[in-house]
Enzyme design. Structure first.
Site, PDB file in Angstrom:
ATOM      1  N   GLN A 115      21.155 -13.202  -6.188  1.00  0.00           N
ATOM      2  CA  GLN A 115      22.030 -13.734  -5.137  1.00  0.00           C
ATOM      3  C   GLN A 115      21.311 -14.880  -4.429  1.00  0.00           C
ATOM      4  O   GLN A 115      21.420 -16.025  -4.814  1.00  0.00           O
ATOM      5  CB  GLN A 115      22.464 -12.631  -4.184  1.00  0.00           C
ATOM      6  CG  GLN A 115      23.442 -11.654  -4.828  1.00  0.00           C
ATOM      7  CD  GLN A 115      24.019 -10.636  -3.859  1.00  0.00           C
ATOM      8  OE1 GLN A 115      23.941 -10.756  -2.644  1.00  0.00           O
ATOM      9  NE2 GLN A 115      24.609  -9.589  -4.401  1.00  0.00           N
ATOM     10  N   MET A 263     -13.082  -6.085  -5.790  1.00  0.00           N
ATOM     11  CA  MET A 263     -12.517  -5.653  -7.086  1.00  0.00           C
ATOM     12  C   MET A 263     -11.044  -6.060  -7.136  1.00  0.00           C
ATOM     13  O   MET A 263     -10.739  -7.193  -7.373  1.00  0.00           O
ATOM     14  CB  MET A 263     -12.698  -4.146  -7.261  1.00  0.00           C
ATOM     15  CG  MET A 263     -14.148  -3.732  -7.505  1.00  0.00           C
ATOM     16  SD  MET A 263     -14.892  -4.537  -8.950  1.00  0.00           S
ATOM     17  CE  MET A 263     -13.897  -3.922 -10.274  1.00  0.00           C
ATOM     18  N   SER A 351      -8.871  -0.915  -8.175  1.00  0.00           N
ATOM     19  CA  SER A 351      -9.860  -0.240  -9.025  1.00  0.00           C
ATOM     20  C   SER A 351     -10.103   1.181  -8.526  1.00  0.00           C
ATOM     21  O   SER A 351      -9.875   1.494  -7.349  1.00  0.00           O
ATOM     22  CB  SER A 351     -11.170  -1.018  -9.005  1.00  0.00           C
ATOM     23  OG  SER A 351     -11.737  -0.940  -7.717  1.00  0.00           O
ATOM     24  N   ALA A 798      19.545 -14.309   4.742  1.00  0.00           N
ATOM     25  CA  ALA A 798      19.644 -14.627   6.176  1.00  0.00           C
ATOM     26  C   ALA A 798      20.193 -13.426   6.951  1.00  0.00           C
ATOM     27  O   ALA A 798      19.585 -12.954   7.901  1.00  0.00           O
ATOM     28  CB  ALA A 798      20.520 -15.844   6.391  1.00  0.00           C
ATOM     29  N   PHE A 799      21.377 -12.970   6.593  1.00  0.00           N
ATOM     30  CA  PHE A 799      21.990 -11.756   7.148  1.00  0.00           C
ATOM     31  C   PHE A 799      22.179 -11.817   8.662  1.00  0.00           C
ATOM     32  O   PHE A 799      22.156 -10.783   9.330  1.00  0.00           O
ATOM     33  CB  PHE A 799      21.169 -10.515   6.759  1.00  0.00           C
ATOM     34  CG  PHE A 799      20.719 -10.510   5.325  1.00  0.00           C
ATOM     35  CD1 PHE A 799      21.669 -10.479   4.304  1.00  0.00           C
ATOM     36  CD2 PHE A 799      19.386 -10.571   4.984  1.00  0.00           C
ATOM     37  CE1 PHE A 799      21.277 -10.511   2.969  1.00  0.00           C
ATOM     38  CE2 PHE A 799      18.982 -10.608   3.659  1.00  0.00           C
ATOM     39  CZ  PHE A 799      19.926 -10.576   2.657  1.00  0.00           C
ATOM     40  N   MET A1039      23.422 -18.802   1.029  1.00  0.00           N
ATOM     41  CA  MET A1039      22.301 -17.900   1.325  1.00  0.00           C
ATOM     42  C   MET A1039      22.342 -16.682   0.411  1.00  0.00           C
ATOM     43  O   MET A1039      21.839 -15.630   0.764  1.00  0.00           O
ATOM     44  CB  MET A1039      22.322 -17.516   2.800  1.00  0.00           C
ATOM     45  CG  MET A1039      23.682 -17.198   3.341  1.00  0.00           C
ATOM     46  SD  MET A1039      23.726 -17.325   5.124  1.00  0.00           S
ATOM     47  CE  MET A1039      25.376 -16.721   5.445  1.00  0.00           C
ATOM     48  N   GLN A1195      28.376  -8.604  -3.132  1.00  0.00           N
ATOM     49  CA  GLN A1195      28.328  -8.492  -1.664  1.00  0.00           C
ATOM     50  C   GLN A1195      28.536  -7.046  -1.223  1.00  0.00           C
ATOM     51  O   GLN A1195      27.879  -6.560  -0.303  1.00  0.00           O
ATOM     52  CB  GLN A1195      29.413  -9.377  -1.034  1.00  0.00           C
ATOM     53  CG  GLN A1195      29.120 -10.852  -1.127  1.00  0.00           C
ATOM     54  CD  GLN A1195      27.840 -11.216  -0.389  1.00  0.00           C
ATOM     55  OE1 GLN A1195      27.759 -11.099   0.812  1.00  0.00           O
ATOM     56  NE2 GLN A1195      26.829 -11.622  -1.123  1.00  0.00           N
ATOM     57  N   GLU A1262      30.367  -8.673   5.286  1.00  0.00           N
ATOM     58  CA  GLU A1262      29.800  -7.683   6.199  1.00  0.00           C
ATOM     59  C   GLU A1262      30.337  -6.251   6.087  1.00  0.00           C
ATOM     60  O   GLU A1262      29.589  -5.301   6.328  1.00  0.00           O
ATOM     61  CB  GLU A1262      30.021  -8.147   7.647  1.00  0.00           C
ATOM     62  CG  GLU A1262      29.323  -9.445   7.961  1.00  0.00           C
ATOM     63  CD  GLU A1262      29.799 -10.021   9.273  1.00  0.00           C
ATOM     64  OE1 GLU A1262      29.000 -10.098  10.211  1.00  0.00           O
ATOM     65  OE2 GLU A1262      30.980 -10.388   9.363  1.00  0.00           O
TER      66      GLU A1262
HETATM   67  C1  LIG Z   1       0.887  -2.636  -1.455  1.00  0.00           C
HETATM   68  C2  LIG Z   1      -0.113  -1.520  -1.571  1.00  0.00           C
HETATM   69  C3  LIG Z   1       0.347  -0.245  -1.771  1.00  0.00           C
HETATM   70  C4  LIG Z   1      -0.573   0.820  -1.869  1.00  0.00           C
HETATM   71  N1  LIG Z   1      -0.084   2.078  -2.024  1.00  0.00           N
HETATM   72  C5  LIG Z   1      -0.940   3.120  -2.081  1.00  0.00           C
HETATM   73  C6  LIG Z   1      -0.467   4.447  -2.230  1.00  0.00           C
HETATM   74  O1  LIG Z   1       0.724   4.692  -2.332  1.00  0.00           O
HETATM   75  N2  LIG Z   1      -1.381   5.455  -2.236  1.00  0.00           N
HETATM   76  C7  LIG Z   1      -2.714   5.216  -2.142  1.00  0.00           C
HETATM   77  O2  LIG Z   1      -3.477   6.158  -2.171  1.00  0.00           O
HETATM   78  N3  LIG Z   1      -3.199   3.981  -2.024  1.00  0.00           N
HETATM   79  C8  LIG Z   1      -2.344   2.921  -1.985  1.00  0.00           C
HETATM   80  N4  LIG Z   1      -2.829   1.650  -1.850  1.00  0.00           N
HETATM   81  C9  LIG Z   1      -4.270   1.470  -1.671  1.00  0.00           C
HETATM   82  C10 LIG Z   1      -4.958   1.128  -2.956  1.00  0.00           C
HETATM   83  O3  LIG Z   1      -5.010   2.247  -3.781  1.00  0.00           O
HETATM   84  C11 LIG Z   1      -6.373   0.672  -2.613  1.00  0.00           C
HETATM   85  O4  LIG Z   1      -6.271  -0.486  -1.830  1.00  0.00           O
HETATM   86  C12 LIG Z   1      -7.138   0.324  -3.840  1.00  0.00           C
HETATM   87  O5  LIG Z   1      -7.295   1.407  -4.675  1.00  0.00           O
HETATM   88  C13 LIG Z   1      -8.477  -0.294  -3.517  1.00  0.00           C
HETATM   89  O6  LIG Z   1      -9.069  -0.758  -4.709  1.00  0.00           O
HETATM   90  P1  LIG Z   1      -9.495  -2.278  -4.917  1.00  0.00           P
HETATM   91  O7  LIG Z   1     -10.126  -2.374  -6.235  1.00  0.00           O
HETATM   92  O8  LIG Z   1      -8.368  -3.184  -4.691  1.00  0.00           O
HETATM   93  O9  LIG Z   1     -10.558  -2.417  -3.755  1.00  0.00           O
HETATM   94  P2  LIG Z   1     -11.052  -3.705  -2.991  1.00  0.00           P
HETATM   95  O10 LIG Z   1     -10.057  -4.123  -1.983  1.00  0.00           O
HETATM   96  O11 LIG Z   1     -11.489  -4.740  -3.951  1.00  0.00           O
HETATM   97  O12 LIG Z   1     -12.332  -3.043  -2.266  1.00  0.00           O
HETATM   98  C14 LIG Z   1     -12.144  -2.023  -1.349  1.00  0.00           C
HETATM   99  C15 LIG Z   1     -13.470  -1.464  -0.842  1.00  0.00           C
HETATM  100  O13 LIG Z   1     -14.130  -0.754  -1.872  1.00  0.00           O
HETATM  101  C16 LIG Z   1     -15.450  -1.195  -2.027  1.00  0.00           C
HETATM  102  N5  LIG Z   1     -15.777  -1.095  -3.456  1.00  0.00           N
HETATM  103  C17 LIG Z   1     -15.009  -1.504  -4.480  1.00  0.00           C
HETATM  104  N6  LIG Z   1     -15.589  -1.170  -5.642  1.00  0.00           N
HETATM  105  C18 LIG Z   1     -16.744  -0.571  -5.335  1.00  0.00           C
HETATM  106  C19 LIG Z   1     -17.790  -0.015  -6.115  1.00  0.00           C
HETATM  107  N7  LIG Z   1     -17.749  -0.003  -7.451  1.00  0.00           N
HETATM  108  N8  LIG Z   1     -18.847   0.507  -5.467  1.00  0.00           N
HETATM  109  C20 LIG Z   1     -18.913   0.516  -4.121  1.00  0.00           C
HETATM  110  N9  LIG Z   1     -17.958   0.019  -3.345  1.00  0.00           N
HETATM  111  C21 LIG Z   1     -16.872  -0.517  -3.942  1.00  0.00           C
HETATM  112  C22 LIG Z   1     -15.468  -2.591  -1.498  1.00  0.00           C
HETATM  113  O14 LIG Z   1     -16.757  -2.927  -1.031  1.00  0.00           O
HETATM  114  C23 LIG Z   1     -14.449  -2.530  -0.397  1.00  0.00           C
HETATM  115  O15 LIG Z   1     -15.033  -2.112   0.786  1.00  0.00           O
HETATM  116  C24 LIG Z   1      -1.955   0.575  -1.769  1.00  0.00           C
HETATM  117  C25 LIG Z   1      -2.414  -0.728  -1.590  1.00  0.00           C
HETATM  118  C26 LIG Z   1      -1.506  -1.770  -1.489  1.00  0.00           C
HETATM  119  C27 LIG Z   1      -1.996  -3.167  -1.292  1.00  0.00           C
HETATM  120  S1  FES Z   2      18.546 -11.947  -4.539  1.00  0.00           S
HETATM  121 FE1  FES Z   2      16.984 -10.526  -4.233  1.00  0.00          FE
HETATM  122  S2  FES Z   2      16.314 -11.013  -2.248  1.00  0.00           S
HETATM  123 FE2  FES Z   2      18.000 -12.272  -2.469  1.00  0.00          FE
END
Ligand SMILES: Cc1cc2nc3c(=O)[nH]c(=O)nc-3n(C[C@H](O)[C@H](O)[C@H](O)COP(=O)(O)OP(=O)(O)OC[C@H]3O[C@@H](n4cnc5c(N)ncnc54)[C@H](O)[C@@H]3O)c2cc1C
Ligand code: FES
Ligand code: FES
Length: 1330
Positions: A115, A263, A351, A798-799, A1039, A1195, A1262
């Site tokens: 949309q 990571m 990770s 927009a809504f 929109m 809509q 709407e």
């Molecule tokens: C949109 C969104 C939704 C999410 N939903 C969920 C959810 O539903 N449930 C849930 O449990 N989690 C959720 N998370 C969290 C997510 O699981 C964690 O953010 C993620 O696992 C962190 O891993 P990373 O590799 O991105 O860490 P990074 O952001 O890269 O690092 C995080 C921290 O870990 C440290 N670190 C990383 N690797 C090592 C290592 N090997 N040794 C020592 N320290 C280390 C870093 O120094 C840092 O402090 C969500 C995150 C986002 C953004």
């Molecule tokens: S079509 Fe998905 S946000 Fe507008």
């Protein structure tokens, strides 16, 4: 070891090599794609990985396995420095309208899954990545791939239907008895001859051989580069080192223990962006091989800490398939949690090590690791050690036992042994892609052959600052028989040891405590079934806690085809694809922030108030001016013209002058050469406040202090007071509705370009009302309107939120452009957008209703209070619209209402799709439900009994005929097989204790057009060029609602040419002046008539030429007309109906006509957690003769889903100081794919005529928001069934949104009764009920 020389970065984007000599490690892939490579198809929606708008495909070659890995990822969280050696594919690399469309682009477009289009590139990329790995996906694969992609417009149904065509599964509607393929279906026989919204026979087949190949250069590089060399990058604020070996990594960590390991960046990224955490150095171990190894050992598996959560999931799934079932109990529990953790994009990036080390209190995995006796291996330069992942490991919020100089190498996940059972559960505010509210895991080891507990370990998340063990509960169960009596003794222990103070951060305290019990109870049921299955117990076990159904079925869209006599060229009435859908699906569609920057362009960032009510004692901008790149700071003093916007006699400061009235009010603005510099500058501004006493936040506080905006309105038909004296029953009740965030996927965006002479300005704005933006800028700069041109190419949703607020924002941006004489761009970040711009009004309503024993409602008195916020905006008009709709479809002879807009110290609320009607009608229908519950009558009968019948008068004396409403009602009941479905639900509820089903059917009568008569006008300008092509301009802003597509259809009919010859480029105040907003569901009615008028003028002029040469072509007639000196350009005008409302007399004709609709929904509720699923929704809508059924059905579906969000899911949370906590999709949950009704059917009422609108159509933007309330009332019905099991009957209160929390607590199970609510007033709540 790292060298000081900055490294160069090499990766590929869409098959092209990209080399950066010294990239800034803070640069994300999203900004690199958009700003540097000018690949603007990838969109910004939230910046935090939670909306999917920025999804790209990331491919890497893995030299060890010699395989390619393709994964989806969110570009907003991907630092480019992590991409060395990777290949990125964006929507532009998938296909284009200029070369070849990819089937994923074609199908989403042609199935009407786009949309406004802002989410579309992200959807395309998620689906494209899935197809690269799974060319024949199942529906479940598709649902999982799209789970993290939010769309605010479509309701997801058309996206799913479009992509379903890639599956091998059946495409039948599966409506069981009413199946579309059944000759005996309740529908009219040969349903398959009915017109379809799209023809899948037209789709190109998927040909995997046509895809971009992975760059061979990267394969060579990966093969050559073992061990990889160290890379180091140095940016303005931060450096990044990427060591090539473990040894080097450990040395670096010893030298820089404070430097975090980068990571997946899914934790670090959001904490830097949203919490202002600063790191000057980071270390990225993504090239250290040892961290990515998966080693199988006799006792279990050791997974490298660098493995992504998706890789962990794949490894575990493989092991589950290979190992005996009894060994993989823990793996199964982990995979269950992993599948629900975040979105696929997040799991692909996050990770394992990063997850554990982030130590979220509500981590989904850490309780399972801890309960499952997992171990973690860590190393520093001097030592390697092994740590149990237990209670001691999680020290405090975000802290673990791992020392700063240590690196997590791997995690050991053991096999389970015979008799060792593991379960994991989570509950989140939305079924998918949402952090858990409470999460937990349990491992029990039973004595061989019995149900006696030998060992048990139970861990929770979300109930304390860390993952915690319920140690005393475990102790109490050791050596006990696993049985109901043993368990019932430990509930109190569990509650006691997991005590949560009533003001605990995160709120929902009572609910979280209930969940600790109910999740434990679910474990209990699961274990009983497992024990029974193993043959270790023989007793009867209670019902198994099955998951809620989740199979999305094909849906039905029923509309009338055009008559066979209609000309082939005439596009009116046909399901024409949205005009820009293909451009949107290829990422070519241009939104405001996609416009390339002009020379010297500046970015604007706003400084907002951090106090709810205070005098400004000082504004120190000196530090901001010292920030590199900052050019100027704009304050109220810089405004050359009007410093305020005025409405209803109230002034609103554009920028606060002496006082702030809410947190988030705009105080000043910083302009700088880049977005980042503008943001840093804004953070450096210091505002001194003198706090003022007693800010008002809640509606109750406003009522107590009579804090209202005038005018307040009241209306009465009959004599309510007298009528109450003669009724059989009187019931007094009320309901509270929370607000709603627009959450348009494109945040507020505006670009102001000074032309450089004669004080001329060009505005490129994402607005619904170009004229109001033009006027606001002219007044603010004190220049005439003829110097300001406002251009709107398209709006990414927009809504209602892009009317008044956008004008203010653009006016401020214009001051900056005027002062600096440079182009200035302002694109709000999601958090700022939510903080500043306001949304739907929260409403508190009270009612008193008088009715007879047979269900007839004789009198009703309703009082509405809306929380308007710190400025008036359009709030008094909202109150009026509420009062004009409070009869809904009911002929209540004595009806009285009053509406007040409360003046509070919160963000200022504004128009939002439905403009008060969704709030108004929920109250009315709740009242009707209370009547039915009081009498013990089926609520549909009470509704039917009180409906208008025959020629009728509204409570403000407007004549209308409700015949089509009654037809919709009957048709909806027939389509959903209401009676048998109702009986089946009763049966289901008798058989199930912990799950209940509920149904509801709700009607709507919605007034179309503006009650302010002057707004019902429109104009158009149509040019015919010499080559026969036609350019149409009109006042409607596109929109996503398809107004441009419909205008093409109108011009096609009037000019008798195919729509391919007709183009609409933009909406602009220089082509069509003095326009009205695209709002009130009136855009097509008004602009359609204006376009028609212009086209008719042109065709009249061409008529003599056409008569002279009847065999000629359109082109030949146009050419001849030019040589005959006939003007080929015309304006068109539509005066619109003269509508009015006299509030003194309480009568008028404020609407042109009514759109009617009826919606049925059925839900299944998990009473233990409050989770629900919408099993089915059927909507019958009277929209006259649809000009474009695919647009109109889109809509209806989209609005319904917004209503579903409003009434059941979306919660704004404000803290006690008035601060909005919910400032992004991680905290504020709009419906996602998982919320779409499993069967979602739309029927347009056939043979409906409407003499009041173009081609007999009706406005539809709407009305169906309110139909989402069918899900609210179905939940209420299910809750009612649960309550009656507990011996509770009669009316009960359930506020909106009916979240899982409210549904669970209201269902009043034995568990909720164990956790009484804390006494109000005895503690400071974490969040306010505003
Ligand atoms: C949109 C969104 C939704 C999410 N939903 C969920 C959810 O539903 N449930 C849930 O449990 N989690 C959720 N998370 C969290 C997510 O699981 C964690 O953010 C993620 O696992 C962190 O891993 P990373 O590799 O991105 O860490 P990074 O952001 O890269 O690092 C995080 C921290 O870990 C440290 N670190 C990383 N690797 C090592 C290592 N090997 N040794 C020592 N320290 C280390 C870093 O120094 C840092 O402090 C969500 C995150 C986002 C953004
Ligand atoms: S079509 Fe998905 S946000 Fe507008
Ligand atoms: S912008 Fe990246 S996920 Fe929202």
């Amino acid at each position: 070891m790292s060298s000081d020389k900055p490294s160069s970065l090499l990766f590929f984007v869409n098959g092209k090599k990209v080399e950066e000599q010294n990239p800034d490690p803070e640069t994300t892939l999203l900004s690199y794609l958009r700003d540097k490579l000018r690949l603007t198809g990838t969109k910004y929606g939230c910046g935090g990985g939670a909306c999917g708008a920025c999804t790209v495909m990331l491919s890497r070659y893995q030299p060890r396995t010699k395989t390619l890995l393709h994964v989806s990822a969110t570009a907003c969280l991907l630092p480019i420095c992590q991409l060395h050696g990777a290949a990125v594919t964006t929507v532009e690399g998938v296909g284009s309208t200029k070369t070849r469309l990819h089937p994923v682009q074609e199908r989403i477009a042609k199935a009407n899954g786009s949309q406004c289009g802002f989410c579309t590139p992200g959807m395309v990329m998620s689906m494209y990545t899935l197809l690269r790995t799974t060319p024949q996906p199942s529906m479940e694969d598709i649902r999982a791939a799209l789970a993290g992609n939010l769309c605010r417009c479509t309701g997801y149904r058309p996206i799913l239907d479009g992509y379903r065509t890639f599956c091998q599964e059946t495409n039948c509607c599966q409506l069981k008895a009413n199946c579309c393929q059944s000759e005996e279906s309740g529908t009219d026989g040969a349903e398959h001859d009915k017109p379809q919204l799209f023809d899948k026979g037209e789709f190109q087949p998927l040909d995997p051989t046509q895809e971009l190949i992975f760059p061979p250069e990267l394969i060579l590089m990966a093969e050559r580069n073992t061990p990889p060399e160290t890379l180091s990058f140095c940016g303005e604020n931060m450096s990044l080192i990427c060591p090539g070996s473990l040894e080097e990594l450990l040395e670096l960590k010893t030298k820089h223990p404070e430097a975090p390991l980068l990571m997946g960046n899914t934790h670090l990224g959001p904490s830097i962006k949203f919490k202002g955490v600063v790191h000057t150095l980071m270390i990225s171990p993504f090239r250290v091989q040892e961290l990515f190894e998966v080693t199988h050992c006799p006792e279990g598996v050791r997974v490298g800490a660098g493995c992504s959560l998706s890789e962990l999931l794949t490894s575990l799934q493989k092991l589950i398939s290979e190992r005996p079932s009894e060994q993989s109990e823990l793996f199964r529990a982990l995979t269950k949690q992993l599948k629900n953790l975040g979105s696929q994009q997040v799991r692909n990036m996050a990770s394992l090590g990063g997850h554990i080390m982030s130590a979220y209190p509500n981590s989904d995995l850490n309780p399972v690791f801890a309960a499952g006796n997992c171990k973690i291996y860590v190393a520093s330069a001097s030592e390697r050690r092994e740590l149990p992942l237990n209670q001691e490991f999680f020290v405090s919020f975000g802290k673990t036992l791992v020392r700063p100089e240590e690196v997590v190498l791997s995690v050991f996940i053991p096999f389970t042994s015979k008799g060792e059972l593991v379960s994991a559960l989570r509950h989140a505010p939305r079924k998918e892609s949402a952090f858990s509210t409470v999460t937990c895991a349990m491992r029990v080891l039973f004595c061989e052959g019995s149900s006696v507990v030998r060992d048990i370990s139970l861990f929770y998340g979300g109930v304390a600052p860390t993952t915690v063990k319920a140690a005393r509960t475990c102790q109490a169960l050791i050596n006990q028989e696993w049985s109901e009596p043993a368990l019932s003794r430990v509930y109190d222990v569990l509650l006691e040891e997991l005590e949560l103070p009533p003001s605990a951060p995160g709120g929902k305290v009572q609910f979280r405590r209930v969940l600790t019990l109910t999740l434990f109870f679910k474990f209990h049921l699961e274990l009983l079934h497992k024990l029974k299955h193993m043959g270790w117990i023989s007793c009867e076990v209670p019902e198994k806690p099955l998951a809620l159904p989740s199979d999305i079925q094909p849906s039905v869209q029923h509309f009338q085809s055009v008559s066979k006599a209609q000309s082939f060229h005439d596009a009116v009435g046909r399901p024409v694809m949205h005009k820009a859908a293909l451009s949107q699906a290829t990422g070519e569609a241009v939104y405001c922030d996609d416009l390339p920057p002009t020379q010297g362009e500046l970015y604007l960032a706003l400084v907002t108030s951090s106090r709810a009510y205070a005098n400004i004692k000082g504004l120190d901008v000196s530090a901001a001016l010292l920030v590199p790149g900052v050019v100027d700071v704009i304050t109220a003093q810089d405004i050359p013209g009007k410093k305020v916007r005025s409405d209803f006699g109230y002034d609103e400061d554009l920028l606060a002058q002496t006082q702030v009235l809410c947190i988030g009010q705009m105080v000043c603005a910083v302009v700088a050469d880049t977005r980042a510099h503008a943001k840093s500058g804004a953070a450096a501004v210091r505002v001194q406040y003198e706090e003022l006493p007693d800010p008002i936040f809640t509606i109750e506080e406003a009522i107590e202090r009579s804090s209202y905006y005038e005018p307040r309105r009241r209306i009465e038909r009959g004599n309510v007071t007298e009528a109450f004296k003669s009724v059989d029953h009187i019931y007094e009740g009320g309901i509270r509705l929370g607000g709603q965030e627009h959450f348009y996927m494109e945040t507020q965006s505006t670009l102001v370009v000074p032309v450089g002479e004669d004080r001329e300005f060009h505005l490129y704005v994402s607005t619904q009302w170009p004229t109001s933006t033009q006027v606001a800028v002219a007044e603010t700069l004190s220049i005439p309107s003829n110097r300001v041109v406002c251009h709107v190419k398209r709006v990414g949703g927009a809504f209602g939120g892009k009317v008044t607020k956008t004008a203010i924002l653009t006016a401020i941006t214009a001051v900056a452009a005027w002062k600096t004489n440079r182009a200035v761009r302002c694109v709000l970040e999601r958090g700022d957008d939510m903080l500043i711009t306001g949304g739907r009004h929260p409403v508190l309503a009270k009612y008193k209703v008088g009715f007879m024993n047979d269900g007839r409602i004789v009198a009703a008195d309703l009082e509405y209070f809306a929380n308007a916020g710190f400025s008036v905006d359009e709030s008094p008009l909202l109150g009026e619209k509420i009062l004009l709709h409070m009869d809904n479809v009911y002929n209540i002879p004595h009806l009285r209402g009053s509406a007040a807009a409360c003046h509070t110290n919160l963000r200022s609320n504004t128009a939002f799709r439905g403009f008060g009607v969704p709030q108004c009608l929920l109250v009315v229908e709740n009242m009707v439900t209370d009547v039915a519950m009081t009498l013990g009558m089926p609520v549909d009968q009470v509704r039917e009994l009180n409906m208008y019948r025959g020629p009728s008068l509204t409570h403000y004396q407007m004549e209308f005929n409700p015949e089509n409403l009654l037809l919709c009602w009957d048709e909806c009941k027939r389509r959903c097989a209401y009676d048998s479905r109702h009986r089946a639900v009763e049966q289901f509820n008798k058989q199930n204790q912990w799950k209940k089903r509920g149904t509801a059917i709700v009607p709507i009568k919605y007034g179309i057009a503006f009650a302010e008569g002057f707004l019902n006008q429109a104009a158009a300008l149509v040019h015919i060029y010499k080559d026969g092509s036609v350019l149409v301009a009109h006042a409607g802003a596109e929109m996503g609602q398809g107004v441009h597509t419909k205008m093409q259809q109108v011009a096609s009919r009037e000019l008798h040419i195919p729509i391919s010859k007709i183009y609409i480029s933009e909406t602009s105040t220089s082509t069509v002046p003095n326009t009205c907003p695209s709002a009130a569901s009136f855009g097509t009615d008004a602009n359609g008539m204006a376009v028609k008028d212009a086209c008719q003028t042109l065709i009249q002029r061409l008529q003599p030429i056409m008569q002279k040469n009847p065999e000629g072509s359109w082109e030949s007639w146009v050419n001849a007309a030019f040589f005959d000196k006939i003007s080929l350009s015309s304006t068109g005008y539509y005066r619109g109906p003269d509508l009015h409302m006299d509030w003194e007399k309480m009568e008028g004709r404020p609407y042109s006509y009514f759109t009617y609709g009826v919606c049925f929904s059925e839900v299944e509720l998990d009473c233990l957690t409050g989770d629900y699923r919408t099993l089915r929704t059927d909507i019958v809508m009277d929209i006259g003769r649809s000009i474009n059924p695919s647009v109109d059905i889109g809509q209806i579906e989209g609005a319904f889903m917004q209503g579903l969000g409003l009434y059941t899911l979306e919660e704004l949370k404000f803290g006690p100081s008035g601060l909005l906590y919910t400032r992004g999709p991680s905290q504020y949950h709009i419906p996602a794919v998982c919320d779409t009704p499993l069967s979602f059917n739309i029927y347009l009422l056939p043979d409906s005529e409407n003499p009041h609108a173009i081609y007999s159509s009706k406005g539809i933007g709407e009305p169906s928001v309110f139909l989402g309330s069918a899900v609210f009332f179905a939940i209420k019905d299910a809750v009612s069934a649960a309550r009656s099991d507990s011996g509770l009957s009669g009316p009960f209160s359930l506020d909106s949104p009916a979240t899982a929390e409210r549904a669970c607590l209201t269902a009043a199970s034995t568990f909720t009764q164990k956790v009484p609510a804390s006494t109000a007033g005895a503690f400071k709540p974490w969040a306010l009920e505003i």
